[in-house]
Design a protein around this motif. Structure first.
Motif, PDB file in Angstrom:
ATOM      1  N   ASN A   1       0.801  -1.152  -0.049  1.00 24.43           N
ATOM      2  CA  ASN A   1      -0.181  -0.049   0.078  1.00 24.43           C
ATOM      3  C   ASN A   1       0.789   1.179  -0.085  1.00 24.43           C
ATOM      4  O   ASN A   1       2.072   1.401  -0.124  1.00 24.43           O
ATOM      5  N   HIS A   2       0.248   2.289  -0.011  1.00 26.93           N
ATOM      6  CA  HIS A   2       0.953   3.616   0.283  1.00 26.93           C
ATOM      7  C   HIS A   2       2.089   3.789   1.225  1.00 26.93           C
ATOM      8  O   HIS A   2       2.946   4.658   0.922  1.00 26.93           O
ATOM      9  N   TYR A   3       1.939   3.081   2.184  1.00 23.16           N
ATOM     10  CA  TYR A   3       2.855   3.335   3.429  1.00 23.16           C
ATOM     11  C   TYR A   3       3.651   2.114   3.285  1.00 23.16           C
ATOM     12  O   TYR A   3       4.545   1.852   4.619  1.00 23.16           O
TER      13      TYR A   3
ATOM     14  N   SER B   1       3.309  -1.368   3.327  1.00 21.69           N
ATOM     15  CA  SER B   1       2.980  -2.610   4.012  1.00 21.69           C
ATOM     16  C   SER B   1       1.914  -3.397   3.385  1.00 21.69           C
ATOM     17  O   SER B   1       1.311  -2.607   2.228  1.00 21.69           O
TER      18      SER B   1
ATOM     19  N   ARG C   1      -5.769   4.474   0.300  1.00 21.39           N
ATOM     20  CA  ARG C   1      -3.994   4.579   0.382  1.00 21.39           C
ATOM     21  C   ARG C   1      -3.692   3.327   1.217  1.00 21.39           C
ATOM     22  O   ARG C   1      -2.573   2.837   1.038  1.00 21.39           O
ATOM     23  N   TYR C   2      -4.644   2.748   2.083  1.00 15.70           N
ATOM     24  CA  TYR C   2      -4.072   1.585   2.759  1.00 15.70           C
ATOM     25  C   TYR C   2      -4.494   0.285   2.017  1.00 15.70           C
ATOM     26  O   TYR C   2      -3.908  -0.712   2.315  1.00 15.70           O
TER      27      TYR C   2
END
Length: 475
Positions: A173-175, A177, A203-204
């Motif tokens: 995902n965007h982060y 993970s 985003r997740y």
């Protein structure tokens, strides 16, 4: 989401964290041509009644069945469907952050139950497990995992490794993970980031597309059926054929049943020879789709497939251009369709209720019947309660067979019933015209519009139809 879904031809759609409640009907979601299965968040089992929820939508030309599971403090949904002679069980699950180990163990026990009871099925398990600290990989035997921190739900990777499942999603995902996991008993599935999405992307949770080499397209023969199109019938030839008979001489020597059969034989001959038989094919597209949208949707899928193979920027530009055209035209046609429906609602409410009936799911039979303090959910007992309730309106008096006339009725029919041609024509004018045919294979349009007065049989005075003929037409 209706316009987006209508552009695609996915076998199934899986959504987690739907935030749906029982106040939102599935028909409102716009999942055109899909059978929708839902597990909404329950305030009875979960403290936080917002959020959560999972959904599976299976294309309605694919046989699918909901598999019942026990309600728990997380959302899980199991659906069995058959595609290209292969049976799959698709599971979608959502675990809230910091879910208890017992919740994960309960899910594994449910999954193992279905694996044991459906040994010939292929399994696909997807959803938000909220386990970001695990690094996933696979070997020839199934999933391999490692973690740099303490994993509070070690039963998930250990159980899937024991079951020889593969974890196929590597899209972060965007982060950075991976929260959405895809486990499967199939090793030849490809999970990739989708360039298009059904709902706005989070985003997740990036949108994923499942590709498999298992099956070609379904045969469409199951969704077609032949029928006689009375709107395109050659009524000139039908009239000419019917008028070629001397009907008075034909039926004079026949009884009522034989005369009826003679007329039906003639009418059915007309249907077979003068009414074209066409094949009805159920459209996979919603009603607002024009031919241009269908053409663009086909081109878009081909362009996307070409880009997935080559990963060429030129192919992606071509795909993006066709996609933009398709979205613009789809939105335009959809808005025009909605405007047309709203405008015609007052003038043609019948079309609205036909739409409602078409999309209505489930049975109208009550699940519980109450009568005078007695309640029942058993079908047989419910019938008995209905019988008691309506017993007062039925007469217990039996008919005496000796008092019945020769026709078997307790009253006499007129011995000489004379009906004029104007009576017949007036009745035909008031006949409800429908496109569907009755059990005799005849359309209301056929009888009400196109059978002319010349067909009816006069007596010697030329103005009266005999009772025998009336019986024949009404049989």
């Amino acid at each position: 989401m209706n316009r987006n879904v209508a552009d695609f031809d996915f076998i199934f759609i899986s959504l987690s964290e739907t935030w749906l409640t029982d106040s939102i009907f599935s028909i409102e979601l716009g999942l055109i041509n899909y059978n929708v299965f839902r597990c909404d968040r329950s305030s009875v089992t979960i403290v936080h009644n917002r959020g959560g929820g999972v959904l599976i939508a299976v294309r309605n030309d694919v046989s699918s069945q909901y598999l019942k599971v026990t309600v728990s403090d997380f959302e899980q949904l199991f659906v069995k469907f058959c595609y290209n002679a292969t049976t799959y069980i698709l599971c979608t699950v959502y675990f809230p952050p910091k879910s208890s180990v017992d919740s994960f163990k309960f899910f594994i026990s449910t999954l193992e139950y279905f694996i044991t009871n459906y040994p010939d099925c292929s399994f696909i398990v997807s959803g938000d497990f909220n386990l970001p600290g695990i690094v996933w990989s696979n070997d020839e035997n199934g999933v391999i995992y490692s973690t740099s921190t303490t994993c509070h739900a070690r039963c998930i990777p250990e159980s899937f490794a024991y079951l020889n499942f593969f974890q196929l999603n590597e899209v972060k995902n965007h982060y950075g993970s991976v929260l959405d996991l895809v486990f499967s008993s199939l090793c030849n599935m490809i999970i990739a980031r989708s360039d298009e999405y059904v709902v706005p992307e989070d985003r997740y949770h990036p949108t994923l597309i499942f590709d498999t080499i298992l099956a070609p397209a379904l045969s469409k023969s199951e969704s077609t059926h032949p029928y006689f199109d009375f709107n395109k019938a050659d009524y000139g030839k039908i009239e000419q054929f019917l008028l070629s008979y001397n009907w008075l001489n034909t039926i004079n020597s026949l009884n009522v049943n034989e005369a009826t059969n003679a007329l039906y034989d003639a009418l059915h001959f007309c249907i077979i020879h003068f009414v074209p038989q066409v094949v009805s094919k159920k459209s996979r597209f919603p009603p607002w789709f024009s031919n241009d949208i269908i053409r663009l949707a086909t081109q878009k899928r081909k362009a996307h497939a070409a880009y997935r193979v080559t990963l060429s920027p030129l192919d992606y530009t071509t795909f993006s251009y066709i996609r933009a055209q398709n979205k613009f035209l789809s939105k335009k046609c959809y808005n025009n369709y909605i405007k047309q429906v709203e405008t015609s609602f007052c003038t043609n409410p019948k079309s609205f209720w036909n739409f409602v009936r078409k999309n209505k799911k489930g049975s109208n039979l009550p699940t519980t019947v109450n009568l005078n303090g007695i309640s029942s959910t058993n079908r047989n007992t419910m019938c008995e309660l209905f019988s008691k309730h309506f017993n007062s309106v039925f007469s217990s008096q039996s008919l005496n067979a000796d008092s019945c006339g020769p026709c078997g009725l307790p009253y006499d029919l007129p011995s000489s019933c004379n009906i004029s041609l104007s009576d017949i024509e007036s009745s035909l004018v008031n006949l409800r015209l429908t496109k569907s045919i009755g059990p005799d294979g005849l359309s209301g349009i056929d009888l009400g519009v196109h059978i002319r007065r010349d067909l009816f049989f006069r007596n010697d005075s030329g103005s009266i139809i005999t009772t025998k003929t009336i019986y024949m037409l009404k049989d």
